[in-house]
Design an enzyme around this catalytic site. Structure first.
Site, PDB file in Angstrom:
ATOM      1  N   HIS A   9       9.179   3.497   0.314  1.00 37.00           N
ATOM      2  CA  HIS A   9       9.863   4.600  -0.366  1.00 37.00           C
ATOM      3  C   HIS A   9       9.410   5.953   0.173  1.00 37.00           C
ATOM      4  CE1 HIS A   9       6.228   5.672  -2.611  1.00 37.00           C
ATOM      5  NE2 HIS A   9       6.039   4.368  -2.793  1.00 37.00           N
ATOM      6  N   GLU A  87       4.803  -2.138  -6.119  1.00 36.06           N
ATOM      7  CA  GLU A  87       3.504  -1.781  -5.546  1.00 36.06           C
ATOM      8  C   GLU A  87       2.422  -2.655  -6.175  1.00 36.06           C
ATOM      9  OE1 GLU A  87       1.441  -1.047  -3.401  1.00 36.06           O
ATOM     10  OE2 GLU A  87       1.742   1.117  -3.130  1.00 36.06           O
TER      11      GLU A  87
END
EC number: 5.4.2.11
Length: 247
Positions: A9, A87
């Site tokens: 990202h 994550e």
């Protein structure tokens, strides 16, 4: 030849503030919005297109993917969101400033927490407001699947079922795939694809918003991998990631 595109990202607000983010759902910074749009433009310029996309359930990755697909005029393709691409969970470190944490615990300890394969940070208590078991997006997970902390090994272990059961079969069927995810979920995949040792994975840093292309054979073994874009700027971005956890 098969091409798989991985994309961390764009910069998030907490990346900008140098804070451990983990499963906290923070959005993109202004720079991150720009990075993700630029990634889409670059992929389009280089002739890439996609049939399907995978991302996490965290908006910094979802927003990055939206910006990429919008820039490529591909917002119509199927997008699969899965928590296994999140994550890694940073436990009790989530929300803390990385440099301040290094001042308190030392650069070496923070490097171990950030980059080692099998040493997790201190865990959250389950009564902590940051515990993801309180979040409705994880309501269908079994209790043992909801982390209070994770090391990279844990991230690999929870990511691989998604790769083996959903992503890899789709690639083998001929679908052109992009995965927009996070630094450590992508490190987990890169470790698996490239068979990187537990010792060497410590040195792998993935920059925000830069497409990473894997060329794979029919068995999904890597033939080569490379980042798109300006290589000098790329090295600066990688070095910046490496330096985040230093006092």
């Amino acid at each position: 030849m098969i091409k798989l595109v991985l994309l961390r990202h764009g910069e998030s607000q907490w990346n900008r503030e140098n804070r451990f983010t983990g499963w906290y759902d923070i959005g993109l910074s202004e720079k991150g919005e720009t990075e993700s749009r630029a990634a889409g433009e670059l992929l389009k310029k280089e002739g890439f297109t996609f049939d399907v996309a995978f991302t996490s359930v965290l908006k910094r990755a979802i927003g990055t993917l939206w910006n990429v697909l919008e820039g490529m005029d591909l917002m119509w393709i199927p997008v699969f969101k899965n928590w296994r691409l999140n994550e890694r969970h940073y436990g009790a470190l989530q929300g803390m400033n990385k440099a301040e944490t290094a001042q308190q615990h030392g650069d070496e300890q923070v490097l171990v927490w950030r980059r080692s394969y099998d040493t997790p940070p201190p865990p959250l208590e389950k009564n902590d407001p940051r515990f993801p078991g309180n979040d409705p997006r994880y309501a269908t997970l079994a209790p043992e699947e909801v982390p209070v902390t994770e090391c990279l090994k844990d991230t690999v272990d929870r990511f691989l079922p998604l790769w083996n059961d959903e992503i890899a079969p789709m690639i083998r069927s001929g679908k052109r795939v992009i995965i927009a995810a996070h630094g450590n979920s992508l490190r987990a995949l890169v470790k698996y694809l490239d068979n990187i040792s537990e010792e060497d994975i410590v040195g792998l840093n993935i920059p925000t918003g830069v497409p990473l292309v894997y060329e794979l054979d029919d068995d999904l073994k890597p033939l080569k991998s490379y980042y798109l874009g300006d290589q000098e700027e790329l090295q600066k971005a990688i070095d910046s990631v490496a330096n985040q956890g230093k006092a």
